[in-house]
Design a protein around this motif. Structure first.
Motif, PDB file in Angstrom:
ATOM      1  N   GLU A  22      65.585  65.265   3.959  1.00 57.74           N
ATOM      2  CA  GLU A  22      64.665  64.673   4.936  1.00 57.74           C
ATOM      3  C   GLU A  22      65.176  63.304   5.386  1.00 57.74           C
ATOM      4  O   GLU A  22      65.213  62.991   6.582  1.00 57.74           O
ATOM      5  N   SER A  25      68.557  63.422   7.306  1.00 57.15           N
ATOM      6  CA  SER A  25      68.332  63.988   8.624  1.00 57.15           C
ATOM      7  C   SER A  25      67.692  62.976   9.563  1.00 57.15           C
ATOM      8  O   SER A  25      68.052  62.879  10.735  1.00 57.15           O
ATOM      9  N   ASP A  26      66.752  62.213   9.046  1.00 54.77           N
ATOM     10  CA  ASP A  26      66.007  61.272   9.889  1.00 54.77           C
ATOM     11  C   ASP A  26      66.815  60.030  10.246  1.00 54.77           C
ATOM     12  O   ASP A  26      66.697  59.504  11.362  1.00 54.77           O
ATOM     13  N   ASN A 102      64.743  75.541   9.645  1.00 52.28           N
ATOM     14  CA  ASN A 102      65.329  74.518   8.775  1.00 52.28           C
ATOM     15  C   ASN A 102      66.067  73.477   9.620  1.00 52.28           C
ATOM     16  O   ASN A 102      67.250  73.204   9.402  1.00 52.28           O
ATOM     17  N   LYS A 104      65.975  70.254   9.859  1.00 47.39           N
ATOM     18  CA  LYS A 104      66.540  69.070   9.198  1.00 47.39           C
ATOM     19  C   LYS A 104      67.765  69.433   8.372  1.00 47.39           C
ATOM     20  O   LYS A 104      68.729  68.662   8.297  1.00 47.39           O
ATOM     21  N   SER A 105      67.740  70.593   7.771  1.00 47.31           N
ATOM     22  CA  SER A 105      68.917  71.084   7.061  1.00 47.31           C
ATOM     23  C   SER A 105      70.092  71.215   8.026  1.00 47.31           C
ATOM     24  O   SER A 105      71.222  70.808   7.717  1.00 47.31           O
ATOM     25  N   ARG A 107      70.544  69.634  10.851  1.00 43.37           N
ATOM     26  CA  ARG A 107      71.021  68.314  11.283  1.00 43.37           C
ATOM     27  C   ARG A 107      71.926  67.679  10.236  1.00 43.37           C
ATOM     28  O   ARG A 107      72.917  67.038  10.572  1.00 43.37           O
ATOM     29  N   SER A 171      67.170  72.813  17.180  1.00 40.54           N
ATOM     30  CA  SER A 171      66.759  71.863  16.142  1.00 40.54           C
ATOM     31  C   SER A 171      65.992  70.688  16.720  1.00 40.54           C
ATOM     32  O   SER A 171      65.224  70.026  16.023  1.00 40.54           O
ATOM     33  N   GLU A 172      66.187  70.434  18.016  1.00 38.60           N
ATOM     34  CA  GLU A 172      65.463  69.346  18.678  1.00 38.60           C
ATOM     35  C   GLU A 172      64.211  69.850  19.396  1.00 38.60           C
ATOM     36  O   GLU A 172      63.494  69.060  20.018  1.00 38.60           O
TER      37      GLU A 172
END
Length: 201
Positions: A22, A25-26, A102, A104-105, A107, A171-172
């Motif tokens: 998390e 990714s952020d 998934n 964040k995974s 990213r 993913s976005e």
């Protein structure tokens, strides 16, 4: 936090990895701190260091876990017994579904690890595995003579690159899973028809 001390080690490790994915990714690799990961995991920083001795070690553990999950999802959808077009749709759908579920995974694997020089090798290995799967899919569905291994491989490389670009949009949240699947299948099928005579759709 006191009650969490009784968690089994394996559960605790997954809790830490979940929090780290998390955070990475952020905020990216460079801007992520062990303090922030420990806070998100609701543990102390010394405990985090007890399990993972450095940020590099923790990030590699994240990449290894997420790469394994991604490859498991892709492998589960690969069935050489299917017709080529059916197999192509399933592989594409499973690939994009994984990214959708998934984000964040994805990213961490596609953006963070790919842009961090110390970790690009593991991403390259995962991409090579996918490329090999797609190469085999193309090869077994092509019946014309005179097609070289290089033709198969370069087509697969191009398709994987297109798939990664579309997946990044998913993913976005820029495109729906269904729309992305249709778009990418169209790209894939046009590329496959350019390699040689394919089986009937």
């Amino acid at each position: 936090m006191a009650g969490t001390k009784r968690l089994p080690r394996a559960v605790r490790e997954q809790q830490m990895l979940d929090a780290a994915v998390e955070e990475f990714s952020d905020t990216g690799y460079s801007d992520t701190s062990m303090d922030a990961i420990a806070a998100r995991a609701e543990i102390s920083k010394p405990m985090l260091y007890l399990y993972y001795g450095s940020k590099d070690e923790l990030f590699m553990a994240c990449v290894d876990r997420e790469r394994g999950r991604f490859m498991d999802a892709m492998s589960a959808g690969f069935d050489p017994a299917l017709r080529q077009r059916d197999q192509a749709r399933i592989v594409i759908r499973e690939f994009l579904r994984y990214v959708y579920e998934n984000a964040k995974s994805w990213r961490v694997l596609y953006r963070v690890a790919s842009s961090t020089s110390d970790f690009t090798e593991v991403v390259t290995r995962a991409r090579s595995q996918i490329t090999e799967m797609i190469t085999e899919l193309i090869r077994r569905g092509t019946t014309v003579d005179g097609i070289s291994d290089t033709d198969f491989e370069l087509t697969a490389v191009a398709l994987v690159g297109a798939a990664e670009a579309v997946a990044d949009r998913i993913s976005e949240g820029d495109i729906s899973l269904d729309a992305a699947t249709d778009v990418l299948l169209g790209i894939v099928w046009r590329a496959l028809t350019g390699v040689g005579h394919l089986e009937e759709a």
